[in-house]
Design a protein around this motif. Sequence first.
Motif, short mmCIF file in Angstrom:
data_model
loop_
_atom_site.label_atom_id
_atom_site.label_comp_id
_atom_site.label_asym_id
_atom_site.label_seq_id
_atom_site.Cartn_x
_atom_site.Cartn_y
_atom_site.Cartn_z
N ARG A 1 0.88 -1.17 0.00
CA ARG A 1 0.00 0.00 0.00
C ARG A 1 0.91 1.21 0.00
N ALA B 1 -5.99 9.71 -3.05
CA ALA B 1 -6.92 10.84 -3.08
C ALA B 1 -7.75 10.92 -1.80
N ASN B 2 -8.15 9.77 -1.28
CA ASN B 2 -9.01 9.79 -0.08
C ASN B 2 -8.32 10.35 1.15
N LEU B 3 -6.98 10.33 1.11
CA LEU B 3 -6.25 10.83 2.29
C LEU B 3 -5.62 12.20 2.03
N ASP C 1 -11.79 16.02 6.06
CA ASP C 1 -13.24 15.85 5.94
C ASP C 1 -13.99 16.16 7.23
N LEU C 2 -13.26 16.35 8.32
CA LEU C 2 -13.91 16.85 9.54
C LEU C 2 -13.74 18.36 9.63
N THR D 1 -18.64 9.41 3.94
CA THR D 1 -17.87 9.56 2.69
C THR D 1 -16.68 8.60 2.67
N ASP D 2 -16.26 8.26 1.47
CA ASP D 2 -15.10 7.38 1.30
C ASP D 2 -13.88 8.00 1.98
N ARG D 3 -13.76 9.32 1.78
CA ARG D 3 -12.58 10.03 2.29
C ARG D 3 -12.51 9.97 3.82
N LEU D 4 -13.66 10.22 4.44
CA LEU D 4 -13.68 10.22 5.91
C LEU D 4 -13.33 8.82 6.45
N GLU E 1 -11.39 6.56 5.07
CA GLU E 1 -9.93 6.36 4.98
C GLU E 1 -9.19 7.19 6.04
#
Lengths: 259, 746
Positions: free
Chosen positions: A59, A84-86, A109-110, B503-506, B508
């Motif tokens: 990973r 991208a998600n991180l 995202d928070l 969400t996917d992002r949260l 991860e």
Amino acid sequence: MKLKLVIFICLLATTVLAATQSGEQIMTEEESRYNAPTEKFTITMSLIKGLDIEQGAKRVIVMDMWLENKDGLQSSMIKITSPANLKGLGVLTVQSTATQTDQWLYLPDLGRSRKIASSKKSDKFMGSDITFGDFEPEVLERWNYSDTEQDNLETEAIYRIVAELRNPAEAKNYGYTSRVITLEKETFFVKQIEYFDLEHVKSKVQLNLEVVMIDKYWRANKVIVKNLLARHITVLEFTNRQINPDLPEDFFSKRYLEK
Amino acid sequence: MEKFFDLVAQHKKKVIAFCLILSIVLGFGMSRLEIRSILEGELPDDDFIIKTNNQFKEVFGDKSYIVFAFENQNKVMNTDSLAKLKSFSHDLRSFPGIDKEKILSLATFTQVEDSQDGLIIEPLLESVPATKLQIAEFTKMLKSNELVWERLISVDLTTVLVTAPIDKTVSEIEVYQAAVDLANKYQDPEELHYYSFQIIDQAIDQGINADLGLLFPLAIIIIAVLLYFCFSNLRAVILPLLVMIMAVVSTMGVMGWLSFKVSTVTSIIPVLIIALGSSYSIHLLERYFSVEKHLKTKALSLVARPIILAGMTSAIGFSTLVVFEIISLREFGIFSALGIIFTIFYNLLFCPAMLALLPQKKYYNGSMFLFGLSELTDYFLQKISKIIQKPRLVLLIAITLLIISIVGASQLQVGSNPTKFFPKDHQIRLTSELFNEKFGGTGVIEVMFETDETILHPETLQQVWQFQQFCENLEAVGNTNSVVNILRYMHKSLNKTETVPHTDRLIEQYLMLYSMDSSVDLDTFLDHSRQRLKVTIWMDIDDSQVIEQTYQQMRDYLEMVLPSTINFKFGGENMEWIAQNNYIVTGKIINIVASIIIIFLICTVVFRSLRLGLIAIVPLVFSTMLIFGMMGFLGIRLDLASCILTGVTVGVGVDFAIHYLSRFIEHEESYKFLCALEKTNLEAGKPILYDVYSNVLGFSVLMFSSFTPIRDFGVLIVFSMITCSLATLLFLPILCEKFFIRGEEE
């Protein structure tokens, strides 16, 4: 002929002097040579399952990292750029005193950063086999350094230093009790570190490879950390390295973490 | 045959030396014998479940766990017990083979809390609560944490769990001793229970060693007493015992040389050889001692044929167990058959050579079976003779028993698990029951969900969570665990919302945060590519039939609910039990049919009569039905041990029919029909009952085994020997009278 003899004697004296340096002197020298005032680089971190670099499931996380060493204290900022998600996830670590380190985490995202009230040096760096403590500069006064008793060391081109915590109670914070550090005699560059856990079992081996000199600093462009107990490997590949980049005065702050 | 025994007598010393050397050489293999670990499983490598489990291990790691239960009847929520738990969790780091960074307990569990001081990511029990108020707050916090409540602490607050992955290569003795030492250190007032595959292996090891140390000598002593009763002479006791020991040593030695391992099932083989071997010796010596010196070779040649025939049919009966796909049963079939062959071999070679070597005396005075056993046998036979004069009554009783047996057999339960091998008061059994009662249980079913894209999609995770909820409402399920539990917990801690992150992002980002703590091993839930995740379902009922029904319900649910883009696979230890049960049932049916057909064919060929072939198998079928009925009524499960019963019953029981029908054919040629039957009853009845005495006495020692299934097997085999012999003596005369046609045997 006379000149040659003098040079020979001088070289011999230097070698003898180097050979007779104490562990602490060697590590002091290493620290003074290693730490740049500021530094920036990109890390491509591969987390590998098992102890086979080629075969294990992998990973990959890519991140930018900034470091500042000021008055013997270090601050660092990490920002993930991939996957991208991180992207945007960041960690800010500020050493305010020799014993006090503050850490903030930013989960994009928070939408706000949070101070990690319970940060320890043994916390895993982005889920890898490296700890946040591994990135920090050596606090010389916390360790007892001694040469290993191997007879052939003087003839080899390396030093092998055993570093043991002066205060065993700190072992839990670090996640280990002692290290065996291998340095090149010529450059004082750390080639390898073996970590021994709370039960004095060898738990981790760090290899610093692909060594290059940037400005006056020796740097490894590849670091392999083998976690022998968890049977994991972390490979760090360093690119875009800049020594002493210009950083804003308040770069190591929550504002920049959330930026 | 006479020439053969003449040769043996001529070369007696060479024959003796050959037999002794052979048994010694083969016997050395015993030093290579090892006990089979429960981890090695009973299913073949190409089995679907084994393949699936291997895939799970590849994706999520091949880990085995040790579990400790820290129990305090006065509740563990006090400063002393919690401090002890913390100290225990720390001491466990030095436990042999433990993955010290992955020890999970209240002391190490990473709590994530968004407090006023900032984000707290630290072990729950970083500091032990000292005051009543702190303890109350700590308890409240535990109750609100779904990753901890009923998982690491029991609802009644009396027991806390400590689990850790353990290296599979560490020896069971080392693990067991370290667990005992820890228990001694932390016992009182708390009680420490422990459970791992090594602990079970160690208990099985101890059980098998205890069995071999007790049952084998006990069987020898009992058979020695029986032989002394038969012949009242020491030589006639020692010789058969030597033969049986040589057969046992050779058989177990071959197992060792061929690198087979001893299991609870194959540990019966020595007793089986003693029980069956003794009857061959009794027949041989009885004939040998009962004739004058010049007739001894003739006597041996006469008795050799039925011994070989009986032995070969027994060996064939046992070897029919190879139809099972279960490794222990196959091995039992092969090596018990080999044991019988060795028994016959040494009986017909070593025994006559020794008899030829020793000074010839008349040992047998014609009063075989002292202390009234002969009279007792005669009394039985007279009674039987009277009963068979009322064939309708016999038929009525037989049909009634068959109907009762069918009712009992309908209640027969299949399968068992390794913990049920131990008696009810055994530490392993008690610990397993404690885990079943107070926590999720000890059995595990695992489900792997797989997608082509990322599995960490909120909708997918929501479906996984709904599946977990469905499972937790099933009776047999204790609790479930997956990465979704962690994500819900993180979301609750950081966002005060108890749902799957949206969400996917949260998702991860939470996982990255959670993985920063050193005690977390996400690899056991989630693969590196993020395409597969695993749900672990803990079963708190260890009835394998209930587990199979539960598995079907789960499977039906997923087939109905999941979209085609998400694949799923079932694996885990309990799935192996289900597969094992299926093999037991199908294997049992094939085994019964195969053994009956083979015995029918052998008897048809030997007696040259289709009718006699059919007649020979009637007592076997009847006895088998009665055993299943008895098992159903007594709640004895059809498991690994009881599975071998038919093989043994058919293998041994057919000897009775062969004895009977051989004598019947012999007399039928010289006497009138009814007279021949009467003579057969009396002449064949005696050796049959002698066989039963030796078999019953030999097998009865199994009732003292350390393992419950072996004890049950001991009861059942004794019952089957009695029913099979009685069925032979009662049914065969009636059936012969009704169906035998003189001169038909062609």
